[in-house]
Design an enzyme around this catalytic site. Structure first.
Site, PDB file in Angstrom:
ATOM      1  N   CYS A  10       0.871  -1.191   0.000  1.00 13.60           N
ATOM      2  CA  CYS A  10       0.000   0.000   0.000  1.00 13.60           C
ATOM      3  C   CYS A  10       0.899   1.230   0.000  1.00 13.60           C
ATOM      4  O   CYS A  10       2.087   1.125  -0.314  1.00 13.60           O
ATOM      5  CB  CYS A  10      -0.975  -0.030   1.173  1.00 13.60           C
ATOM      6  N   ASN A  13       2.266   1.466   4.333  1.00 13.06           N
ATOM      7  CA  ASN A  13       2.593   0.213   5.038  1.00 13.06           C
ATOM      8  C   ASN A  13       2.297   0.310   6.543  1.00 13.06           C
ATOM      9  O   ASN A  13       3.000  -0.298   7.359  1.00 13.06           O
ATOM     10  CB  ASN A  13       4.055  -0.221   4.779  1.00 13.06           C
ATOM     11  N   CYS A  15      -1.438   0.774   7.349  1.00 11.61           N
ATOM     12  CA  CYS A  15      -2.880   0.478   7.459  1.00 11.61           C
ATOM     13  C   CYS A  15      -3.270  -0.767   6.643  1.00 11.61           C
ATOM     14  O   CYS A  15      -3.475  -1.842   7.206  1.00 11.61           O
ATOM     15  CB  CYS A  15      -3.729   1.669   7.017  1.00 11.61           C
ATOM     16  N   ARG A  16      -3.376  -0.615   5.330  1.00  9.27           N
ATOM     17  CA  ARG A  16      -3.946  -1.691   4.518  1.00  9.27           C
ATOM     18  C   ARG A  16      -3.022  -2.890   4.341  1.00  9.27           C
ATOM     19  O   ARG A  16      -3.454  -4.039   4.554  1.00  9.27           O
ATOM     20  CB  ARG A  16      -4.359  -1.136   3.143  1.00  9.27           C
ATOM     21  N   SER A  17      -1.768  -2.663   3.945  1.00  7.44           N
ATOM     22  CA  SER A  17      -0.909  -3.832   3.688  1.00  7.44           C
ATOM     23  C   SER A  17      -0.528  -4.598   4.959  1.00  7.44           C
ATOM     24  O   SER A  17      -0.457  -5.834   4.901  1.00  7.44           O
ATOM     25  CB  SER A  17       0.313  -3.474   2.825  1.00  7.44           C
ATOM     26  N   ASP A 127      -8.168   3.701   0.891  1.00  4.69           N
ATOM     27  CA  ASP A 127      -7.244   4.212   1.910  1.00  4.69           C
ATOM     28  C   ASP A 127      -8.044   4.719   3.111  1.00  4.69           C
ATOM     29  O   ASP A 127      -8.826   5.659   2.979  1.00  4.69           O
ATOM     30  CB  ASP A 127      -6.431   5.356   1.285  1.00  4.69           C
TER      31      ASP A 127
HETATM   32  P1  4NP Z   1      -1.840   2.805   4.042  1.00  6.04           P
HETATM   33  O1  4NP Z   1      -2.511   4.167   4.601  1.00  6.04           O
HETATM   34  O2  4NP Z   1      -1.283   3.150   2.660  1.00  6.04           O
HETATM   35  O3  4NP Z   1      -2.959   1.862   3.971  1.00  6.04           O
HETATM   36  O4  4NP Z   1      -0.762   2.416   5.031  1.00  6.04           O
HETATM   37  C1  4NP Z   1      -1.823   5.379   4.697  1.00  6.04           C
HETATM   38  C2  4NP Z   1      -0.953   5.578   5.727  1.00  6.04           C
HETATM   39  C3  4NP Z   1      -0.317   6.815   5.869  1.00  6.04           C
HETATM   40  C4  4NP Z   1      -0.560   7.814   4.937  1.00  6.04           C
HETATM   41  C5  4NP Z   1      -1.436   7.584   3.891  1.00  6.04           C
HETATM   42  C6  4NP Z   1      -2.063   6.375   3.764  1.00  6.04           C
HETATM   43  N1  4NP Z   1       0.066   9.064   5.089  1.00  6.04           N
HETATM   44  O5  4NP Z   1      -0.300  10.018   4.368  1.00  6.04           O
HETATM   45  O6  4NP Z   1       0.983   9.207   5.948  1.00  6.04           O
END
Ligand code: 4NP
Length: 160
Positions: A10, A13, A15-17, A127
């Site tokens: 993702c 790294n 939340c989703r992954s 997201d």
């Molecule tokens: P992820 O979510 O891609 O599922 O881990 C996010 C985590 C952090 C951010 C964006 C999306 N960020 O903008 O820091």
């Protein structure tokens, strides 16, 4: 015996992954396949290198019986395209970034994770980072469904 290696990707790294990592790892463990299937996750960005999963992701996962506490953020590295058999993006933007970085010889390994899903409403794992708590529950349910599909696919195509 050959191992099958799966990398979930993702943006951050956190939340989703990591959710996909924890959920798919538990399915693999419960199926007695932990010696055959290697699971990992990474981010296209380097924003959260070394960080534990987002507390909201960890809490949603914990409530459903998954432990994300040992996971730490890392960024996708050039060697990952060589080393992994499946490199699975959570959304189209992640997939685009992976396609840009991946040598052509390995591009067949790239796809959207939800290609393995049983439902057709969602093609991407949305997201959840800037949204409310429901986003994390949606992530978990999409990930659980696609993880079951992925394990079936791997069982049929790589382990049979
Ligand atoms: P992820 O979510 O891609 O599922 O881990 C996010 C985590 C952090 C951010 C964006 C999306 N960020 O903008 O820091």
């Amino acid at each position: 015996m050959k191992k099958v290696k799966v990398l979930f990707v993702c943006l951050g790294n956190i939340c989703r992954s990591p959710t996909a990592h924890g959920v798919f790892q538990k399915l693999v463990n419960d199926a007695g396949l932990s010696e055959r299937v290697v699971v990992d996750s990474a981010g296209t960005s380097g924003w959260h290198i070394g960080a534990p999963p987002d507390k909201r992701s960890a809490a949603a996962a914990r409530q459903a019986g998954y432990d994300l506490s040992t996971l730490r953020g890392r960024q996708v590295a050039a060697e990952d395209f060589e080393s992994f058999d499946y490199v699975l993006a959570m959304d189209e933007s992640n997939l685009f970034d992976l396609q840009e970085a991946c040598p052509p010889a390995h591009s067949h390994k790239l796809s959207l994770f939800l290609d393995f899903s049983s439902q057709e409403t969602w093609r991407e794992v949305p997201d959840p980072y800037y949204g409310d708590g429901d986003g994390f529950k949606l992530v978990l349910s999409l990930v659980e469904d696609a993880s079951r599909g992925l394990l079936k696919h791997v069982n049929r195509n790589d382990l049979a």
